[in-house]
Design a protein around this motif. Structure first.
Motif: not given
Length: 288
Positions: A29-43, A83-96
């Motif tokens: 799915c699109e979310l999987q492609r973003v989690c796996e294809g985009a560079k860690e961090g803001a992207r 799971k790890t990548n999505l968890h990390m990004s959601l932490l950043q979003i809620t943390g902001y």
């Protein structure tokens, strides 16, 4: 007109079928492609932030939200990378979001001269910047020597509240040599400016950039998790250091043109923050 029509058709029809085709071809799915294809961090985190309803989760609900998203998107629970990548990004979003609330709450605290902690921080600021000169009184014209407008600094904290003082103290404590150097620059006979007042003005700049979301790329690149108040203070330190350089490079005719150059500097920072790979911190240049 054609551009608006294309935008409507794409968002209403073509995008759905394009996503369906990509899932058919890749099996993801699109979310999987973003989690796996985009560079860690803001992207990655900004890409995830544009998708899904799990982003409204609180910090304690993230684990559940990750599982719910995986179930909804039919992603195997054993896919630990996703799971790890999505968890990390959601932490950043809620943390902001939480960081903004923390900063806003500190901004709303009015400086109180009857509050012992507030007074101690103010005196600490003086001692950090003027170690060889003692204050003759609490209310004194000496405060003008570090850039306050009058004999009682509390009146200068009205706009940014205690946040303005905390920022000034943080910079002076963690970058003491730089703070004293910039204070010395601010006393230049031609290009001088009010150090403390400009510092409080830069607190407002940092606050507004956080509030409107412009700091997301920077913070998502700096913090692989929950951003803290410390990270906001570090960005403020960057602004103070860079503004001093900018001011002397520009050589304004007088302090009367401050607002003009302040906006020019603001535009420069906003431009830098548009870069998905941006990191604006003095830690890359100096050690506290």
């Amino acid at each position: 007109m054609l551009a608006r029509l294309w935008g409507f058709l794409y968002s209403s029809y073509f995008r759905f079928w394009l996503k369906w085709l990509w899932r058919l071809l890749t099996g993801k799915c699109e979310l999987q492609r973003v989690c796996e294809g985009a560079k860690e961090g803001a992207r990655r985190t900004l890409g995830i932030g544009k998708r899904g309803n799990a982003l409204n989760a609180g910090e304690t609900e993230i684990e559940k939200c990750v599982k719910d998203v995986m179930k909804e998107k039919k992603i195997e629970q054993k896919d630990m990378r996703f799971k790890t990548n999505l968890h990390m990004s959601l932490l950043q979003i809620t943390g902001y979001k939480k960081l903004y609330l923390d900063v806003e709450n500190l901004r709303k605290v009015t400086y109180d001269s009857d509050n012992e902690e507030h007074e101690e921080q103010l005196i600490e600021l003086w001692n950090l910047l003027m170690p060889h000169e003692n204050l003759k009184a609490r209310i004194t014209k000496q405060w003008c020597d570090i850039g306050f407008q009058g004999d009682d600094p509390k009146t200068d904290f009205r706009g940014m509240g205690l946040l303005g003082l905390v920022n000034l103290v943080y910079f002076s404590k963690h970058y003491t040599n730089e703070a004293r150097q910039i204070l010395s620059h601010s006393n230049h006979p031609k290009l001088g400016y009010s150090y403390a007042i400009v510092g409080i003005n830069l607190t407002e700049m940092a606050y507004s950039l956080l509030k409107n979301g412009a700091l997301k790329s920077h913070l998502y690149n700096v913090v692989p998790g929950l951003p803290q108040m410390e990270h906001f203070h570090q960005f403020y330190c960057y602004l103070v250091y860079e503004f001093d350089k900018f001011w002397f490079e520009e050589e304004p005719e007088s302090i009367m043109h401050f607002n003009q150059y302040r906006e020019k500097f603001h535009d420069k920072i906003k431009g830098l923050l548009l870069d998905y790979d941006v990191i604006l911190t003095l830690q890359n240049k100096k050690k506290p």
